[in-house]
Structures are given as C-alpha cells and as structure tokens.
Design a protein around this motif. Structure first.
Motif, PDB file in Angstrom:
ATOM      1  N   GLU A  36       0.842  -1.195   0.000  1.00  0.00           N
ATOM      2  CA  GLU A  36       0.000   0.000   0.000  1.00  0.00           C
ATOM      3  C   GLU A  36       0.883   1.253   0.000  1.00  0.00           C
ATOM      4  O   GLU A  36       2.034   1.220   0.448  1.00  0.00           O
ATOM      5  CB  GLU A  36      -0.908   0.017   1.244  1.00  0.00           C
ATOM      6  CG  GLU A  36      -1.735  -1.240   1.435  1.00  0.00           C
ATOM      7  CD  GLU A  36      -2.937  -1.334   0.494  1.00  0.00           C
ATOM      8  OE1 GLU A  36      -3.153  -0.449  -0.350  1.00  0.00           O
ATOM      9  OE2 GLU A  36      -3.662  -2.340   0.605  1.00  0.00           O
ATOM     10  N   GLU A  83       2.659  -3.296  10.542  1.00  0.00           N
ATOM     11  CA  GLU A  83       1.627  -3.893  11.389  1.00  0.00           C
ATOM     12  C   GLU A  83       1.856  -5.396  11.532  1.00  0.00           C
ATOM     13  O   GLU A  83       1.827  -6.121  10.545  1.00  0.00           O
ATOM     14  CB  GLU A  83       0.233  -3.659  10.812  1.00  0.00           C
ATOM     15  CG  GLU A  83      -0.156  -2.199  10.656  1.00  0.00           C
ATOM     16  CD  GLU A  83       0.021  -1.737   9.224  1.00  0.00           C
ATOM     17  OE1 GLU A  83       1.098  -1.965   8.631  1.00  0.00           O
ATOM     18  OE2 GLU A  83      -0.951  -1.154   8.706  1.00  0.00           O
ATOM     19  N   ALA A 200      -0.983 -13.012  11.538  1.00  0.00           N
ATOM     20  CA  ALA A 200      -2.397 -12.847  11.908  1.00  0.00           C
ATOM     21  C   ALA A 200      -2.607 -11.500  12.605  1.00  0.00           C
ATOM     22  O   ALA A 200      -3.681 -10.902  12.500  1.00  0.00           O
ATOM     23  CB  ALA A 200      -2.841 -13.992  12.812  1.00  0.00           C
ATOM     24  N   TYR A 202      -1.288  -8.692  11.734  1.00  0.00           N
ATOM     25  CA  TYR A 202      -1.547  -7.693  10.678  1.00  0.00           C
ATOM     26  C   TYR A 202      -3.045  -7.609  10.404  1.00  0.00           C
ATOM     27  O   TYR A 202      -3.613  -6.523  10.298  1.00  0.00           O
ATOM     28  CB  TYR A 202      -0.796  -8.072   9.384  1.00  0.00           C
ATOM     29  CG  TYR A 202      -1.145  -7.162   8.219  1.00  0.00           C
ATOM     30  CD1 TYR A 202      -0.394  -6.033   7.944  1.00  0.00           C
ATOM     31  CD2 TYR A 202      -2.255  -7.422   7.403  1.00  0.00           C
ATOM     32  CE1 TYR A 202      -0.734  -5.182   6.899  1.00  0.00           C
ATOM     33  CE2 TYR A 202      -2.606  -6.585   6.361  1.00  0.00           C
ATOM     34  CZ  TYR A 202      -1.837  -5.469   6.114  1.00  0.00           C
ATOM     35  OH  TYR A 202      -2.187  -4.624   5.087  1.00  0.00           O
ATOM     36  N   VAL A 203      -3.669  -8.771  10.297  1.00  0.00           N
ATOM     37  CA  VAL A 203      -5.113  -8.806  10.003  1.00  0.00           C
ATOM     38  C   VAL A 203      -5.895  -8.219  11.176  1.00  0.00           C
ATOM     39  O   VAL A 203      -6.833  -7.444  10.980  1.00  0.00           O
ATOM     40  CB  VAL A 203      -5.580 -10.246   9.708  1.00  0.00           C
ATOM     41  CG1 VAL A 203      -7.087 -10.277   9.468  1.00  0.00           C
ATOM     42  CG2 VAL A 203      -4.834 -10.811   8.505  1.00  0.00           C
ATOM     43  N   ASN A 206      -5.441  -4.299  11.228  1.00  0.00           N
ATOM     44  CA  ASN A 206      -6.101  -3.589  10.124  1.00  0.00           C
ATOM     45  C   ASN A 206      -7.573  -3.957   9.968  1.00  0.00           C
ATOM     46  O   ASN A 206      -8.330  -3.213   9.349  1.00  0.00           O
ATOM     47  CB  ASN A 206      -5.337  -3.831   8.821  1.00  0.00           C
ATOM     48  CG  ASN A 206      -4.030  -3.070   8.801  1.00  0.00           C
ATOM     49  OD1 ASN A 206      -4.009  -1.858   9.006  1.00  0.00           O
ATOM     50  ND2 ASN A 206      -2.928  -3.770   8.595  1.00  0.00           N
ATOM     51  N   GLY A 207      -7.963  -5.107  10.517  1.00  0.00           N
ATOM     52  CA  GLY A 207      -9.368  -5.513  10.433  1.00  0.00           C
ATOM     53  C   GLY A 207     -10.209  -4.924  11.545  1.00  0.00           C
ATOM     54  O   GLY A 207     -11.419  -4.742  11.389  1.00  0.00           O
ATOM     55  N   TYR A 209      -9.460  -1.952  12.932  1.00  0.00           N
ATOM     56  CA  TYR A 209      -9.401  -0.493  12.830  1.00  0.00           C
ATOM     57  C   TYR A 209     -10.774   0.035  12.412  1.00  0.00           C
ATOM     58  O   TYR A 209     -11.458  -0.559  11.602  1.00  0.00           O
ATOM     59  CB  TYR A 209      -8.349  -0.113  11.789  1.00  0.00           C
ATOM     60  CG  TYR A 209      -8.273   1.354  11.479  1.00  0.00           C
ATOM     61  CD1 TYR A 209      -7.506   2.206  12.259  1.00  0.00           C
ATOM     62  CD2 TYR A 209      -8.968   1.889  10.399  1.00  0.00           C
ATOM     63  CE1 TYR A 209      -7.421   3.562  11.980  1.00  0.00           C
ATOM     64  CE2 TYR A 209      -8.898   3.238  10.105  1.00  0.00           C
ATOM     65  CZ  TYR A 209      -8.130   4.074  10.899  1.00  0.00           C
ATOM     66  OH  TYR A 209      -8.058   5.408  10.611  1.00  0.00           O
ATOM     67  N   ARG A 210     -11.187   1.148  13.020  1.00  0.00           N
ATOM     68  CA  ARG A 210     -12.459   1.766  12.650  1.00  0.00           C
ATOM     69  C   ARG A 210     -12.246   3.184  12.153  1.00  0.00           C
ATOM     70  O   ARG A 210     -11.527   3.963  12.771  1.00  0.00           O
ATOM     71  CB  ARG A 210     -13.431   1.817  13.850  1.00  0.00           C
ATOM     72  CG  ARG A 210     -14.056   0.464  14.178  1.00  0.00           C
ATOM     73  CD  ARG A 210     -15.024   0.012  13.078  1.00  0.00           C
ATOM     74  NE  ARG A 210     -15.408  -1.381  13.181  1.00  0.00           N
ATOM     75  CZ  ARG A 210     -14.706  -2.404  12.667  1.00  0.00           C
ATOM     76  NH1 ARG A 210     -13.592  -2.202  12.011  1.00  0.00           N
ATOM     77  NH2 ARG A 210     -15.128  -3.634  12.792  1.00  0.00           N
ATOM     78  N   THR A 211     -12.883   3.498  11.027  1.00  0.00           N
ATOM     79  CA  THR A 211     -12.807   4.864  10.477  1.00  0.00           C
ATOM     80  C   THR A 211     -13.601   5.804  11.357  1.00  0.00           C
ATOM     81  O   THR A 211     -14.609   5.412  11.931  1.00  0.00           O
ATOM     82  CB  THR A 211     -13.392   4.921   9.050  1.00  0.00           C
ATOM     83  OG1 THR A 211     -14.542   4.083   8.993  1.00  0.00           O
ATOM     84  CG2 THR A 211     -12.377   4.453   8.055  1.00  0.00           C
TER      85      THR A 211
END
Lengths: 211, 211
Positions: A36, A83, A200, A202-203, A206-207, A209-211
């Motif tokens: 990214e 991450e 795992a 990393y997932v 990033n999984g 995480y909340r905007t």
C-alpha cells in the motif's frame, strides 16, 4: 510517511536533487509492508551550507554515502514497524535483464502474501518464491535460476535441494533474513527490496481499525 | 485450477475459441483470492457436436450466455473457497477511460490487503478504497469519483458521506457484498473483479503449511 533530511554541507541544488533521487530509489522506494502507499509519502532534503563544507562532483560520493546510511536506517524502521511484523526480510534479485526487471521481480516477491506467510511460518518454500517471480513479468530462465535463503540453496538449475530444507527452516526463525533469487538470464540487473512477514496480527490490527 | 468445460453443440473451432476467451476474461480471469497465480491454471472447452445443434454467428450469443453462467459459478466457487475467506465481494469499477484501466483499478482494489482487512472487519473505509484506486495507475478524477458499498454512498465528488457509515457497516456484515468505485473520468471503461476478505485464518492456513 514524512522524512525530513538535513545536512549542513553546501550543495548545489542540482547535486542535492540528484543525490536524493538516487538514494530514495534504493531506500524509501525499496521498502514495502503490504504494497500500500500512504497518501502523504514525502522525503525532503535540505542543505544549509552552515558548515562551509562544499560538495562538488568529486565529493558527491561522500554525500550519497552519508545520506544513504541515514535514509536506509529510517526506511528499514518503517518495515520493522509494519503492522504485526516479526521479521525484516531483504529480498535480493540478481541475474535480471535490467534493473527495472529486477525491481519488478523483487517487489512482486516482497508483496506476495504466500511468500510473506511462508516467511512468517519459517517454511523454506522455494515454490512460492519461484511462483511469485514467475508472475512478476520479469524475464526468468527457470533452468538457470536459483533461490537461496541466507547461506542455504533451496533451488538451483531447475532442481530443489531438499536436503538443505531443515537447516533453512532453522535459519528462517531469525528476525532478520536474506532471500536471494537469481533470475538466470545472465543479465546485469539487480535490486533489493525490504519487506516484512505477514502475520495474523496484521489482520487483527487492520481488520479491527475503525474509520 | 483445472477447468474442463464441455458442450454437445457443434461449434466451429474459431467461434469456440472466441467464446472461451471472451468468457474467461469476465470469469476465471476476473477473480482473485490473494493475487497469486497457480502454476497450472487451465480452462479447456470441448464441443462434441453430439446434439447436432449447430452454433453460428447468429446463435453465438446463446453459447456465450450458457458458457458464462457455468464459468462464473465455477470461478466464484474458487473465491468462496479462498483460504480463510468469509465473504465474496464483487468489486465493480465504472467511469474509467478504458476497459484496461477499469480492470487495473478493480484488480488493485480486489488485491489490496488494507481493503480486504477492512471488508473482513466490516469497516466502511472509503479512504482505503480511494487510496488503492489512486495507486492503481488508472486515471482517476477525485472530484467526480464515487465509492459505494451495496446501496450506500460513502464518498462522492470529493466528499465523504459519513451519515451513511453506520448503515454501510451493517451491510458489510453480509457474506456477499458489492463494492462500486466510479473513477469519475466520464469514460466508458467498466470491469468487475471478484475477491474475498483477508482473515487471520488465511495467515494461519498459509503460514502453517509445510513444504
């Protein structure tokens, strides 16, 4: 990423620009965590001239050397801080037709989820390395290619070296690893791209995480 | 992946070849799990002619329609069966300058680890979708672009629609999702790429695998 680099040398703007581009190509532009891009990736280089030391074509190499040491340290810190990263991995590609081909192969390997999970699991999986190289678009001569992790040859001239696998698996438990793929074209193209493993964690990071 | 497709229609070889290429482009070549390629990906189409039904230019559309329905079902089963996958996601890109640009954007979004973990976590993260689109290389006009998940607009004309986020987060808990990005160029290019989410289970399966 915002990198601000400064020197108190006096450097003509054209040389300063050339040094930054050359160094960024081998440092900040040679790392990846997950492929990214940040929307604000920036590297700035400022020269104040306060020391009175003047850099010209003859001393340009010293400027590049110092700049590269600093930029590499900063760039690798980004990868180490990726991450969930547990390993820093230098992916070196040699024997490419050209530098762009070497970069293409190294970048594809460094971003391959299957390579990154194999590195995480310390599996000496030469097949995933060969497969990622094959899909990179770089010219690749399987019969003359080789794959090494650290000092261990896993694959050479179309043949796996399975007797090396146990020692290679032990090596892959280290926190800093070298992976080397020679594309077998006999060409002069080389590149290094630094990456981290995919865990795992990393997932999770990033999984969740909340905007 | 080895896909063997058969028909008892009588089809001239040139038409059969054209139908397979056309359909594979929108099915087997429009899916991804993690961006990796199998080393033996194959799709074969055989026509026996046993039914005596002859396909010509006029009836070509029927052949394509039937073939596409079968190929799509098989292709989507690959994505649903992706390692650790909990969601099937259709990434649709419109408003691209060209079909290749649309494919480029859709494929980059579909393989983006940050997009895939956000989908896994049901986070309506339009920023990750815009960011992946931006780095895809496809021409992208931010001020006229839009991002939707299912019926919910998350971003349009440079502005986030944050009041849609709670409903969008609810939608993202479904097992089959639509994500739509319009590149805002006003061009005719469109593409759909199917992908899955990225879960910790993906890392476990591929990290614990031993050669």
């Amino acid at each position: 990423m915002l990198a601000f680099l400064t020197t108190d040398a006096a450097v003509p703007p054209a040389l300063l620009d050339r040094a930054l581009r050359e160094v960024v190509d081998r440092t900040f532009n040679a790392i990846t965590v997950d492929g990214e891009c940040s929307t604000n990736d920036t590297a700035l280089l400022l020269a104040s001239g306060a020391s009175g030391v003047e850099i010209d074509d003859a001393s340009y190499g010293w400027l590049v050397e110092g700049l590269e040491a600093v930029a590499r340290e900063l760039a690798l810190a980004i990868v180490r801080g990726g991450e969930g990263a547990t390993k820093l991995v230098a992916v070196r590609v040699t024997g490419a037709d050209s530098r762009p081909d070497a970069v293409r192969a190294a970048r594809t390997i460094a971003n391959s989820p299957l390579v990154k999970t194999a590195l995480h699991g310390a599996d000496p999986n030469w097949g995933r390395l060969v497969s990622a190289t094959g899909r990179s678009g770089a010219r690749f001569v399987l019969e003359r290619a080789s794959v090494e992790v650290g000092p261990f040859v896993l694959f050479r001239c179309g043949q796996p070296f399975d007797d090396q696998a146990p020692a290679a698996a032990e090596y892959l438990r280290l926190a800093e690893l070298d992976v080397h793929v020679d594309l077998g074209t006999g060409g002069p193209g080389e590149a290094v791209v630094w990456t981290c493993d995919l865990s795992a964690e990393y997932v999770r990071i990033n999984g969740e995480y909340r905007t």
